[in-house]
Design a protein around this motif. Sequence first.
Motif, PDB file in Angstrom:
ATOM      1  N   UNK A 129     -11.887  34.517   8.887  1.00 19.51           N
ATOM      2  CA  UNK A 129     -10.160  34.275   8.920  1.00 19.51           C
ATOM      3  C   UNK A 129     -10.469  35.079  10.311  1.00 19.51           C
ATOM      4  N   UNK A 130     -10.491  35.796  10.304  1.00 18.71           N
ATOM      5  CA  UNK A 130      -9.010  37.450  11.020  1.00 18.71           C
ATOM      6  C   UNK A 130     -10.910  36.736  11.978  1.00 18.71           C
ATOM      7  N   UNK A 131     -11.432  36.137  12.586  1.00 20.93           N
ATOM      8  CA  UNK A 131     -11.643  35.337  13.528  1.00 20.93           C
ATOM      9  C   UNK A 131     -11.249  33.963  14.467  1.00 20.93           C
ATOM     10  N   UNK A 132     -11.232  33.257  13.353  1.00 21.91           N
ATOM     11  CA  UNK A 132      -9.615  32.693  13.499  1.00 21.91           C
ATOM     12  C   UNK A 132      -8.548  32.716  13.802  1.00 21.91           C
ATOM     13  N   UNK A 133      -7.677  33.959  13.835  1.00 20.33           N
ATOM     14  CA  UNK A 133      -6.976  34.127  13.756  1.00 20.33           C
ATOM     15  C   UNK A 133      -6.650  34.658  15.077  1.00 20.33           C
ATOM     16  N   UNK A 134      -7.485  35.002  15.952  1.00 17.62           N
ATOM     17  CA  UNK A 134      -8.171  35.299  17.018  1.00 17.62           C
ATOM     18  C   UNK A 134      -7.679  34.862  18.159  1.00 17.62           C
ATOM     19  N   UNK A 135      -8.747  34.276  17.818  1.00 13.00           N
ATOM     20  CA  UNK A 135      -8.768  32.334  18.435  1.00 13.00           C
ATOM     21  C   UNK A 135      -7.626  32.046  19.038  1.00 13.00           C
ATOM     22  N   UNK A 136      -7.279  31.821  17.095  1.00 13.76           N
ATOM     23  CA  UNK A 136      -5.846  31.023  17.543  1.00 13.76           C
ATOM     24  C   UNK A 136      -5.233  31.184  17.629  1.00 13.76           C
ATOM     25  N   UNK A 137      -4.953  32.552  18.889  1.00 14.66           N
ATOM     26  CA  UNK A 137      -3.863  33.315  18.748  1.00 14.66           C
ATOM     27  C   UNK A 137      -3.667  32.903  20.517  1.00 14.66           C
ATOM     28  N   UNK A 138      -5.197  32.430  21.780  1.00 12.89           N
ATOM     29  CA  UNK A 138      -4.929  32.448  22.627  1.00 12.89           C
ATOM     30  C   UNK A 138      -5.517  30.995  22.866  1.00 12.89           C
ATOM     31  N   UNK A 139      -5.988  29.789  22.063  1.00 14.21           N
ATOM     32  CA  UNK A 139      -5.931  28.585  22.626  1.00 14.21           C
ATOM     33  C   UNK A 139      -5.350  27.223  21.789  1.00 14.21           C
ATOM     34  N   UNK A 140      -5.189  26.501  22.713  1.00 15.00           N
ATOM     35  CA  UNK A 140      -3.990  25.220  21.847  1.00 15.00           C
ATOM     36  C   UNK A 140      -4.973  24.330  21.202  1.00 15.00           C
ATOM     37  N   UNK A 141      -6.236  24.542  21.228  1.00 13.29           N
ATOM     38  CA  UNK A 141      -6.744  23.603  20.756  1.00 13.29           C
ATOM     39  C   UNK A 141      -6.693  23.846  19.403  1.00 13.29           C
ATOM     40  N   UNK A 142      -6.755  24.670  18.638  1.00 15.53           N
ATOM     41  CA  UNK A 142      -6.962  25.685  17.251  1.00 15.53           C
ATOM     42  C   UNK A 142      -9.065  25.517  17.026  1.00 15.53           C
ATOM     43  N   UNK A 143      -9.583  26.048  15.940  1.00 15.53           N
ATOM     44  CA  UNK A 143     -10.565  26.306  15.511  1.00 15.53           C
ATOM     45  C   UNK A 143     -11.104  25.726  14.688  1.00 15.53           C
ATOM     46  N   UNK A 144     -11.947  25.604  14.178  1.00 18.78           N
ATOM     47  CA  UNK A 144     -13.493  25.004  13.222  1.00 18.78           C
ATOM     48  C   UNK A 144     -13.653  25.971  12.694  1.00 18.78           C
ATOM     49  N   UNK A 145     -13.447  26.139  11.252  1.00 17.12           N
ATOM     50  CA  UNK A 145     -14.144  27.469  10.685  1.00 17.12           C
ATOM     51  C   UNK A 145     -15.951  26.282  10.328  1.00 17.12           C
ATOM     52  N   UNK A 146     -17.243  27.077  10.390  1.00 16.30           N
ATOM     53  CA  UNK A 146     -18.358  26.436  10.303  1.00 16.30           C
ATOM     54  C   UNK A 146     -18.571  26.577   8.728  1.00 16.30           C
ATOM     55  N   UNK A 147     -19.530  26.162   8.427  1.00 18.07           N
ATOM     56  CA  UNK A 147     -20.246  26.710   7.133  1.00 18.07           C
ATOM     57  C   UNK A 147     -20.482  28.099   7.221  1.00 18.07           C
ATOM     58  N   UNK A 148     -21.562  28.878   8.198  1.00 18.70           N
ATOM     59  CA  UNK A 148     -22.214  29.042   8.378  1.00 18.70           C
ATOM     60  C   UNK A 148     -21.880  30.023   9.523  1.00 18.70           C
ATOM     61  N   UNK A 149     -22.652  31.120   9.671  1.00 13.12           N
ATOM     62  CA  UNK A 149     -22.966  31.229  11.419  1.00 13.12           C
ATOM     63  C   UNK A 149     -24.221  30.674  12.007  1.00 13.12           C
ATOM     64  N   UNK A 150     -25.393  30.126  10.723  1.00 15.12           N
ATOM     65  CA  UNK A 150     -26.305  29.938  11.092  1.00 15.12           C
ATOM     66  C   UNK A 150     -26.076  28.369  11.653  1.00 15.12           C
TER      67      UNK A 150
END
Length: 442
Positions: free
Chosen positions: A198-219
């Motif tokens: 969530x924190x990483x998503x909020x970081x990127x959502x603050x700078x991209x108009x494309x939004x984010x996709x939360x992957x199931x895992x880091x792998x």
Amino acid sequence: MDAFSHRVESEADPDPAPGCDAATIVVVGLGYVGLPLAVALARRFDCWGVDISAARVAELRAGRDRTGEIDAERLAASSIRLTSDPAECPPADIYIVTVPTPVDEANRPDLSLVVAASRTVGGMLRAGREAIVVYESTVYPGVTEGICAQELERASGLVCGRDFFLGYSPERINPGDREHTVDRIVKVVAGQTPAVTDRIATLYEAVTTGGTFRAASIKAAEAAKVIENAQRDINIAFMNEIARIFGRLDLSIWDVLAAARTKWNFLPFEPGLVGGHCIGVDPYYLAHCAQSVGVAPQVILAGRNANDAAGIRLADSMHTRRGAKAGSALVLGLTFKQDVPDLRNSRVVDVIERLKWLGHDVTVHDPLADAAEAVHEYGIALDGDAFDRRYDLVALTVPHAEYLALGRDAISGLVADGGLLADVKNALGLRADPPAVDYWTL
């Protein structure tokens, strides 16, 4: 409340971070990926950019980005703080690693730069800060939580998952692409825990108009990156192979593609030289991963072999078209793609070396490539006065806009009597109305 101030329930999750705009960010690596990201982040955050090259930092401080991704005006207006000394950076909430991950001479993953960057970040981590370290560098599944985590722990003396946390968000920079920039694309994100995600998503959502996709895992996020480019590599390899087949049948691949593209679900790939920092490299990371778990990667490596041989085959075709006669040759374009100065993993080098091997006296011209870098990386001297004479073979390998702006007459005028104009990508569009000189394309 936004994700940066979200209350974390699990003891393993980090404490609430500062509000979104109050977060301190450090981007490690200021190349094609890191610089555009850092400039975008600096619009919202206190952002530091770190690069081990003092020359690169000095260049950026002077307002010049040799990659061409950020113009002087944007660079001057940015609040980003630049340094080659990590010790100058304050303790941060988020560290983002954007260093290259190439392959070695045997096409095995070379993780030395990402390991070195992990050690650098590890030395910057502080107990009690509970920072997040996000990797954007392309790796195979398991590297972030395995190799990188170990290096961070070793350098910091801290415990991953307790004192600091991991994240991954694959870079999707396409050099020279002014449409799919970092502030417009969808960013895939994954964290060590849901709260970190969530924190990483909020970081990127603050700078991209494309939004984010939360992957199931880091792998899963790591794997998504390597298959994106492996897929393109395989499709281009197919095009290179059918170009060879149709060439033997006296068929132009461009005529075949023009017909095939009328079908609604035909994929618009084209043959060509596959270089650069991603497509020509990432499949080897996937192949290495496959071999490490006992799977023989047949399709992936077949595609790589086909594309790695494309330059030699192009040179052979030009040589054959000239009746196997060696002569003077001018190669127009050295960068790995048109309209960018990026020389990394340029497969035009294969064309040049093969032409030399076949006996041609080769001159190389490129208006965008850095002459010193061309010598350093490939031992190739660029000739800025190449247009002052004529050649037995002129090969337009990289159709920079500057070349196309010259027009058919100017380029064909570089060809000596009885010579050949080779238009590798059919960029001049002269098949229907060929110039007076002998004209060849795939």
